[in-house]
Design a protein around this motif. Structure first.
Motif, PDB file in Angstrom:
ATOM      1  N   LYS A  66     172.529 108.364   4.785  1.00  0.00           N
ATOM      2  CA  LYS A  66     172.665 107.120   4.011  1.00  0.00           C
ATOM      3  C   LYS A  66     171.429 106.939   3.138  1.00  0.00           C
ATOM      4  O   LYS A  66     170.321 106.840   3.643  1.00  0.00           O
ATOM      5  CB  LYS A  66     172.811 105.915   4.953  1.00  0.00           C
ATOM      6  CG  LYS A  66     172.637 104.553   4.263  1.00  0.00           C
ATOM      7  CD  LYS A  66     172.779 103.370   5.237  1.00  0.00           C
ATOM      8  CE  LYS A  66     172.403 102.042   4.569  1.00  0.00           C
ATOM      9  NZ  LYS A  66     172.493 100.888   5.471  1.00  0.00           N
TER      10      LYS A  66
ATOM     11  N   ASP B 175     168.356  97.718  -0.330  1.00  0.00           N
ATOM     12  CA  ASP B 175     169.470  96.932   0.187  1.00  0.00           C
ATOM     13  C   ASP B 175     169.132  95.445   0.157  1.00  0.00           C
ATOM     14  O   ASP B 175     168.469  94.923   1.042  1.00  0.00           O
ATOM     15  CB  ASP B 175     169.796  97.385   1.627  1.00  0.00           C
ATOM     16  CG  ASP B 175     171.010  96.658   2.202  1.00  0.00           C
ATOM     17  OD1 ASP B 175     171.718  95.987   1.428  1.00  0.00           O
ATOM     18  OD2 ASP B 175     171.240  96.791   3.424  1.00  0.00           O
TER      19      ASP B 175
ATOM     20  N   THR C  43     170.319 104.245   8.533  1.00  0.00           N
ATOM     21  CA  THR C  43     169.763 102.956   8.960  1.00  0.00           C
ATOM     22  C   THR C  43     170.913 101.960   8.836  1.00  0.00           C
ATOM     23  O   THR C  43     170.966 101.179   7.906  1.00  0.00           O
ATOM     24  CB  THR C  43     168.608 102.543   8.030  1.00  0.00           C
ATOM     25  OG1 THR C  43     169.052 102.685   6.665  1.00  0.00           O
ATOM     26  CG2 THR C  43     167.374 103.398   8.225  1.00  0.00           C
ATOM     27  N   LEU C  44     171.858 102.045   9.796  1.00  0.00           N
ATOM     28  CA  LEU C  44     173.135 101.374   9.575  1.00  0.00           C
ATOM     29  C   LEU C  44     173.182  99.925  10.024  1.00  0.00           C
ATOM     30  O   LEU C  44     173.765  99.094   9.329  1.00  0.00           O
ATOM     31  CB  LEU C  44     174.263 102.170  10.249  1.00  0.00           C
ATOM     32  CG  LEU C  44     175.630 101.959   9.593  1.00  0.00           C
ATOM     33  CD1 LEU C  44     175.665 102.554   8.197  1.00  0.00           C
ATOM     34  CD2 LEU C  44     176.749 102.546  10.430  1.00  0.00           C
ATOM     35  N   THR C  45     172.602  99.626  11.183  1.00  0.00           N
ATOM     36  CA  THR C  45     172.783  98.260  11.710  1.00  0.00           C
ATOM     37  C   THR C  45     171.528  97.674  12.340  1.00  0.00           C
ATOM     38  O   THR C  45     170.757  98.370  13.011  1.00  0.00           O
ATOM     39  CB  THR C  45     173.885  98.241  12.804  1.00  0.00           C
ATOM     40  OG1 THR C  45     173.433  98.982  13.935  1.00  0.00           O
ATOM     41  CG2 THR C  45     175.200  98.784  12.299  1.00  0.00           C
ATOM     42  N   GLY C  46     171.357  96.369  12.152  1.00  0.00           N
ATOM     43  CA  GLY C  46     170.337  95.641  12.891  1.00  0.00           C
ATOM     44  C   GLY C  46     170.679  95.648  14.381  1.00  0.00           C
ATOM     45  O   GLY C  46     169.799  95.582  15.234  1.00  0.00           O
TER      46      GLY C  46
ATOM     47  N   HIS D  85     178.168  95.145  17.615  1.00  0.00           N
ATOM     48  CA  HIS D  85     177.791  95.210  16.215  1.00  0.00           C
ATOM     49  C   HIS D  85     177.501  96.633  15.715  1.00  0.00           C
ATOM     50  O   HIS D  85     178.051  97.080  14.709  1.00  0.00           O
ATOM     51  CB  HIS D  85     176.552  94.329  16.057  1.00  0.00           C
ATOM     52  CG  HIS D  85     176.172  94.102  14.664  1.00  0.00           C
ATOM     53  ND1 HIS D  85     177.061  93.676  13.711  1.00  0.00           N
ATOM     54  CD2 HIS D  85     174.990  94.254  14.050  1.00  0.00           C
ATOM     55  CE1 HIS D  85     176.438  93.574  12.576  1.00  0.00           C
ATOM     56  NE2 HIS D  85     175.174  93.925  12.749  1.00  0.00           N
TER      57      HIS D  85
ATOM     58  N   ASN E 281     181.821  91.918   3.936  1.00  0.00           N
ATOM     59  CA  ASN E 281     180.385  91.638   3.859  1.00  0.00           C
ATOM     60  C   ASN E 281     179.737  92.738   3.013  1.00  0.00           C
ATOM     61  O   ASN E 281     179.778  93.913   3.373  1.00  0.00           O
ATOM     62  CB  ASN E 281     179.815  91.636   5.289  1.00  0.00           C
ATOM     63  CG  ASN E 281     178.402  91.104   5.331  1.00  0.00           C
ATOM     64  OD1 ASN E 281     177.600  91.382   4.445  1.00  0.00           O
ATOM     65  ND2 ASN E 281     178.089  90.341   6.355  1.00  0.00           N
TER      66      ASN E 281
ATOM     67  N   GLU F 155     177.003  97.842   3.696  1.00  0.00           N
ATOM     68  CA  GLU F 155     177.263  98.761   2.588  1.00  0.00           C
ATOM     69  C   GLU F 155     177.078 100.231   2.954  1.00  0.00           C
ATOM     70  O   GLU F 155     177.705 101.106   2.367  1.00  0.00           O
ATOM     71  CB  GLU F 155     176.347  98.416   1.398  1.00  0.00           C
ATOM     72  CG  GLU F 155     174.918  98.973   1.451  1.00  0.00           C
ATOM     73  CD  GLU F 155     174.103  98.505   2.652  1.00  0.00           C
ATOM     74  OE1 GLU F 155     174.430  97.448   3.203  1.00  0.00           O
ATOM     75  OE2 GLU F 155     173.162  99.208   3.052  1.00  0.00           O
TER      76      GLU F 155
ATOM     77  N   SER G 114     183.354  94.877   8.056  1.00  0.00           N
ATOM     78  CA  SER G 114     182.671  94.160   9.122  1.00  0.00           C
ATOM     79  C   SER G 114     183.708  93.266   9.792  1.00  0.00           C
ATOM     80  O   SER G 114     184.399  92.506   9.107  1.00  0.00           O
ATOM     81  CB  SER G 114     181.538  93.326   8.510  1.00  0.00           C
ATOM     82  OG  SER G 114     180.930  92.536   9.510  1.00  0.00           O
TER      83      SER G 114
ATOM     84  N   ASP H  14     176.787  93.339   2.700  1.00  0.00           N
ATOM     85  CA  ASP H  14     175.582  93.863   3.351  1.00  0.00           C
ATOM     86  C   ASP H  14     175.921  94.979   4.351  1.00  0.00           C
ATOM     87  O   ASP H  14     175.028  95.664   4.838  1.00  0.00           O
ATOM     88  CB  ASP H  14     174.840  92.710   4.051  1.00  0.00           C
ATOM     89  CG  ASP H  14     173.410  93.074   4.410  1.00  0.00           C
ATOM     90  OD1 ASP H  14     172.925  94.124   3.925  1.00  0.00           O
ATOM     91  OD2 ASP H  14     172.779  92.308   5.167  1.00  0.00           O
TER      92      ASP H  14
ATOM     93  N   LYS I 204     170.643  89.108   1.739  1.00  0.00           N
ATOM     94  CA  LYS I 204     169.773  89.004   2.918  1.00  0.00           C
ATOM     95  C   LYS I 204     168.858  87.783   2.750  1.00  0.00           C
ATOM     96  O   LYS I 204     168.417  87.483   1.635  1.00  0.00           O
ATOM     97  CB  LYS I 204     168.928  90.268   3.048  1.00  0.00           C
ATOM     98  CG  LYS I 204     169.717  91.475   3.529  1.00  0.00           C
ATOM     99  CD  LYS I 204     168.814  92.652   3.786  1.00  0.00           C
ATOM    100  CE  LYS I 204     169.605  93.886   4.191  1.00  0.00           C
ATOM    101  NZ  LYS I 204     170.278  93.779   5.504  1.00  0.00           N
TER     102      LYS I 204
ATOM    103  N   ASP J  23     165.879 101.700   3.587  1.00  0.00           N
ATOM    104  CA  ASP J  23     167.306 101.868   3.842  1.00  0.00           C
ATOM    105  C   ASP J  23     167.837 103.198   3.302  1.00  0.00           C
ATOM    106  O   ASP J  23     169.001 103.515   3.439  1.00  0.00           O
ATOM    107  CB  ASP J  23     168.089 100.687   3.248  1.00  0.00           C
ATOM    108  CG  ASP J  23     169.311 100.342   4.081  1.00  0.00           C
ATOM    109  OD1 ASP J  23     169.343 100.714   5.267  1.00  0.00           O
ATOM    110  OD2 ASP J  23     170.243  99.730   3.537  1.00  0.00           O
TER     111      ASP J  23
HETATM  112  N1  BES Z   1     170.395  98.274   6.141  1.00  0.00           N
HETATM  113  C1  BES Z   1     170.978  97.360   7.027  1.00  0.00           C
HETATM  114  C2  BES Z   1     170.667  97.650   8.480  1.00  0.00           C
HETATM  115  C3  BES Z   1     169.231  97.494   8.905  1.00  0.00           C
HETATM  116  C4  BES Z   1     168.811  96.346   9.513  1.00  0.00           C
HETATM  117  C5  BES Z   1     168.347  98.539   8.755  1.00  0.00           C
HETATM  118  C6  BES Z   1     167.504  96.226   9.931  1.00  0.00           C
HETATM  119  C7  BES Z   1     167.038  98.420   9.153  1.00  0.00           C
HETATM  120  C8  BES Z   1     166.620  97.284   9.751  1.00  0.00           C
HETATM  121  C9  BES Z   1     172.497  97.360   6.875  1.00  0.00           C
HETATM  122  O1  BES Z   1     172.979  97.705   5.626  1.00  0.00           O
HETATM  123  C10 BES Z   1     172.950  95.983   7.170  1.00  0.00           C
HETATM  124  O2  BES Z   1     172.600  95.089   6.477  1.00  0.00           O
HETATM  125  N2  BES Z   1     173.722  95.844   8.244  1.00  0.00           N
HETATM  126  C11 BES Z   1     174.231  94.594   8.654  1.00  0.00           C
HETATM  127  C12 BES Z   1     175.686  94.794   8.921  1.00  0.00           C
HETATM  128  C13 BES Z   1     176.470  93.534   9.066  1.00  0.00           C
HETATM  129  C14 BES Z   1     176.489  92.749   7.796  1.00  0.00           C
HETATM  130  C15 BES Z   1     177.873  93.867   9.493  1.00  0.00           C
HETATM  131  C16 BES Z   1     173.478  94.185   9.917  1.00  0.00           C
HETATM  132  O3  BES Z   1     173.077  95.065  10.684  1.00  0.00           O
HETATM  133  O4  BES Z   1     173.295  93.004  10.134  1.00  0.00           O
END
Ligand code: BES
Ligand code: ZN
Ligand code: ZN
Length: 495
Positions: A257, A262, A366-369, A434, A336, A340, A427, A338, A269, A279
């Motif tokens: 990715k 992002d 770096t997919l999810t928090g 999650h 969503n 992405e 999402s 975010d 955000k 990201d």
């Molecule tokens: N790039 C973020 C994930 C991320 C979060 C990476 C913290 C590094 C540190 C990803 O694109 C994102 O925003 N994910 C969301 C998904 C949700 C909207 C379904 C998330 O994890 O909250």
């Protein structure tokens, strides 16, 4: 910071002897012992615990740097990486440019190659710094040496091969970390694609760029939507390592990715995306791994695909409620903007599996928090369709110190991602599971059977949102870790 670390001939007269000593060492072998060094071993505060170090003068303008490695029976490759990082920092502080390494009291079970590699890993990981954008303001603490010099290292013969191998991998790790640090106003999709073209020329990798025009022809609706508002158009870059004898082999496919920034898009955000230049780490780590794999001339066909897009707010940007069609025909309602990364990866995975018919697929993102909450910053969460590939990846991770841990993926999780007006939503309406939602979404794109069932293609999804960057420690300064470069390279080398 040294420009690079180089092995050098055993006959070189070095400015410092670095001694790795286990706790309880009472005397040093002749040649290394001087009155001074023997004395220090008698001092009550000489613990020789891991991280304990002293720099001593031993006459003739030479130094002895003692680095503790703790209990002999507990020494692992991780211990040695840590100790070597400490040694590098001591050498750097003293501005030394030549050093010889002496290792004592090691457990035989570690093996000379592992030891050599761990030392190279530790030294080069600690050596990394990103100062390309330090301007003209004087910051003496940031410019230790006017001109960076090489560090020449004499390493005992048995560990030499491993050490050299480790340094080759380190070049890929440094590439990944440097690109990750490069700010989003510079490192946009176009910049990264150009970087890949140049890298390919230098390393002998093949490089193919699918630009936005070609992506439209190929109906890559996910990649195009996420990148629609970006400062440069999105693209996909394919790097291929194909040793002549293995040109037709089913490859290992690495996917990354590469969201160069992002903001969250219209699902903005809260902080506008502070730190979200990282990201793109999944993609940068795939690029670094491809460099390392080419450097090591690994006897295995490996294809690396990175999806590059900048997730911004713009008149052209994609919206919530948009319905996208990916290159495998699957559709998705955007719930969503975010979420992405999975949209970019979907096209990469579908295209990569269709085009290259890989024997195995590993994606880094770096997919999810959610994975950061669940696992923290030291272990990456993984989801897999194949125990054998997963086992190999786990073993590789334990070897190089990039550990992974499996989380579950089944049809229930896949169902969570199904939508009313399209095949999928990106999402689910609930925040449950999650991080697994991300994996479940991706599972619809790995190979031709993926839209209908859990894929049969061996696949591991590695969520590096937590492990891709560190708050800083002995081994690495604050910033990107390159997590995945050594892991993927080790996997390719041991497959
Ligand atoms: N790039 C973020 C994930 C991320 C979060 C990476 C913290 C590094 C540190 C990803 O694109 C994102 O925003 N994910 C969301 C998904 C949700 C909207 C379904 C998330 O994890 O909250
Ligand atoms: Zn996001
Ligand atoms: Zn993201």
């Amino acid at each position: 910071m040294y420009r690079s670390i180089k092995p050098t001939a055993a006959s070189t007269k070095t400015q410092a002897a670095v001694l790795f000593l286990p706790a309880g060492t009472k005397s040093l072998p002749p040649g290394l012992a001087s009155d001074y060094t023997s004395n220090i071993l008698d001092q009550p505060d000489t613990s020789l615990a891991l991280e304990w170090t002293r720099t001593l003068y031993s006459g003739e303008n030479r130094r002895v740097i003692i680095v503790g490695i703790g209990d002999t029976n507990k020494v692992t490759a991780d211990t040695l990486r840590q100790a070597s990082a400490k040694a590098l920092r001591e050498l750097d502080k003293a501005k030394l440019t030549t050093a010889s390494i002496h290792i004592f009291g090691l457990n035989d079970s570690l093996g000379a190659d592992t030891v050599g590699r761990a030392i190279a890993d530790g030294m080069s990981l600690a050596n990394f710094t990103f100062d390309a954008y330090h301007g003209k303001s004087k910051r003496p603490e940031k410019s230790k040496r006017e001109k960076p010099t090489d560090l020449k290292v004499v390493i005992p013969q048995p560990q030499r091969a491993g050490f050299k191998q480790g340094l080759k991998v380190a070049e890929g790790v440094t590439t990944a970390r440097t690109l990750a640090c490069t700010p989003p106003n510079v490192a946009n999709p176009k910049y990264i694609a150009n970087y890949c073209k140049n890298l390919a020329k230098k390393t002998g990798l093949k490089c193919k760029v699918i630009d936005a025009k070609k992506a439209k022809e190929l109906k890559m609706g996910g990649l195009l939507a996420v990148g629609a508002g970006g400062s440069t158009p999105p693209c996909m870059v394919i790097l291929e390592h194909a040793p002549a004898s293995k040109a037709k082999q089913k490859p290992l496919l690495l996917v990354g990715k590469g969201v160069t920034f992002d903001t969250g898009g219209y699902s903005l955000k809260g902080d506008g995306g502070k730190g979200m230049k990282y990201d793109k780490c999944g993609a940068m780590n795939v690029i670094g791994a491809m460099q390392a794999i080419a450097n090591l001339k690994i006897k295995q066909r490996v294809v690396g695909i990175v999806g590059l897009a900048e997730n911004m707010i713009d008149r052209e940007a994609y919206r919530v409620d948009d319905i996208l069609t990916f290159c495998n025909g699957v559709t998705c309602e955007v719930t969503n903007t975010d979420a992405e990364g999975r949209l970019v990866l979907a096209d990469c995975l579908a295209y990569g599996t269709k085009t290259y018919k890989p024997a195995g697929v590993i994606d880094f993102a770096t997919l999810t928090g959610g994975v950061v909450v669940a696992m923290g910053k030291k272990i990456a969460g993984v989801w897999s369709t194949d125990d054998s590939l997963l086992g190999k990846l786990k073993a590789a991770g334990d070897t190089v110190g990039e550990p992974i841990w499996q989380l579950p993926l089944n049809d229930d999780y896949r169902k969570m991602m199904q939508a009313k007006h399209a095949d999928l939503h990106n999402s689910a309406p609930v925040r449950e599971a999650h991080a697994t939602q991300g994996a479940a979404f991706l599972s619809y794109f790995v190979g031709s059977d993926a839209p209908k069932q859990i894929p049969t293609t061996p696949w591991v999804h590695v969520d590096i949102a937590g492990t891709s960057n560190t708050d800083g420690g002995t081994l690495m300064e604050k910033g990107p870790t390159g997590f995945g470069v050594r892991l993927a390279t080790e996997l390719a080398a041991t497959l």
